[in-house]
Design a protein around this motif. Structure first.
Motif, PDB file in Angstrom:
ATOM      1  N   LEU A   1      62.180  53.577  28.217  1.00  0.00           N
ATOM      2  CA  LEU A   1      62.622  54.897  28.439  1.00  0.00           C
ATOM      3  C   LEU A   1      61.485  55.820  27.883  1.00  0.00           C
ATOM      4  O   LEU A   1      61.662  57.225  28.579  1.00  0.00           O
TER       5      LEU A   1
ATOM      6  N   TYR B   1      66.109  49.566  32.565  1.00  0.00           N
ATOM      7  CA  TYR B   1      67.020  50.771  32.802  1.00  0.00           C
ATOM      8  C   TYR B   1      67.242  51.370  34.174  1.00  0.00           C
ATOM      9  O   TYR B   1      65.938  51.420  34.762  1.00  0.00           O
TER      10      TYR B   1
ATOM     11  N   ILE C   1      67.485  54.781  35.697  1.00  0.00           N
ATOM     12  CA  ILE C   1      67.736  56.178  35.432  1.00  0.00           C
ATOM     13  C   ILE C   1      68.050  56.958  36.708  1.00  0.00           C
ATOM     14  O   ILE C   1      67.090  57.044  37.632  1.00  0.00           O
TER      15      ILE C   1
ATOM     16  N   ILE D   1      71.876  57.213  32.741  1.00  0.00           N
ATOM     17  CA  ILE D   1      70.781  56.172  32.206  1.00  0.00           C
ATOM     18  C   ILE D   1      71.963  54.657  32.236  1.00  0.00           C
ATOM     19  O   ILE D   1      72.774  54.647  31.168  1.00  0.00           O
TER      20      ILE D   1
END
Length: 158
Positions: free
Chosen positions: A139, A120, A122, A53
């Motif tokens: 998240l 983010y 991922i 991440i």
């Protein structure tokens, strides 16, 4: 001699019975030797393991208090004008301006925070071996080494 025949026959019988057993995990119809896959081994076309991440910092071109300041000014003017148009006294106009400034500052701060929040990247190694990178704002409890599902371009807990 009869005793040796009995011992030999017993040994042969034990060997014959031992040949019927197995240690292979795929034999048997239920329990430990079941051939059904474990739930974690079941293949899922849109599932995988989070491998990394990355936090993508937002471009904060405006100072952090800009939203609150601009919101406060707009709120103060709006509160003053609304009180003035509804026939309020001078004291009531001032109270309305202060209340409008406070509400506007809170709203402006919240708007700026949503506009300039971090995102983010991922990284997910899918069950079929491909790796996908999904960018999203939150998240939602996802961490590295968690098993997830990719649904409509968003990573969610499985």
């Amino acid at each position: 001699m009869k005793q040796t025949h009995l011992i030999g026959l017993a040994a042969f019988g034990m060997l014959a019975l031992a040949g019927c057993t197995t240690t292979s995990p795929n034999y048997g119809s239920s329990g430990y030797g079941s051939s059904a896959p474990y739930p974690s081994q079941a293949r899922c076309a849109d599932c995988g393991l989070v491998t990394r991440i990355d936090v993508i910092a937002s471009n904060r071109s405006a100072p952090s208090a800009t939203g609150a300041i601009l919101g406060g000014i707009v709120g103060a003017v709006a509160g003053h004008e609304i009180s003035d148009k509804t026939g309020g006294s001078k004291g009531n106009q001032n109270v309305s301006a202060v209340a409008g400034a406070a509400a506007g500052a809170m709203a402006g701060n919240a708007i700026q925070k949503n506009v300039t929040s971090d995102t983010y990247n991922i990284h997910v190694r899918m069950d079929d071996g491909r790796t996908v990178v999904i960018n999203q704002r939150d998240l939602g409890g996802i961490r590295e080494n968690t098993y997830v599902r990719v649904v409509n371009g968003k990573v969610v807990l499985r």
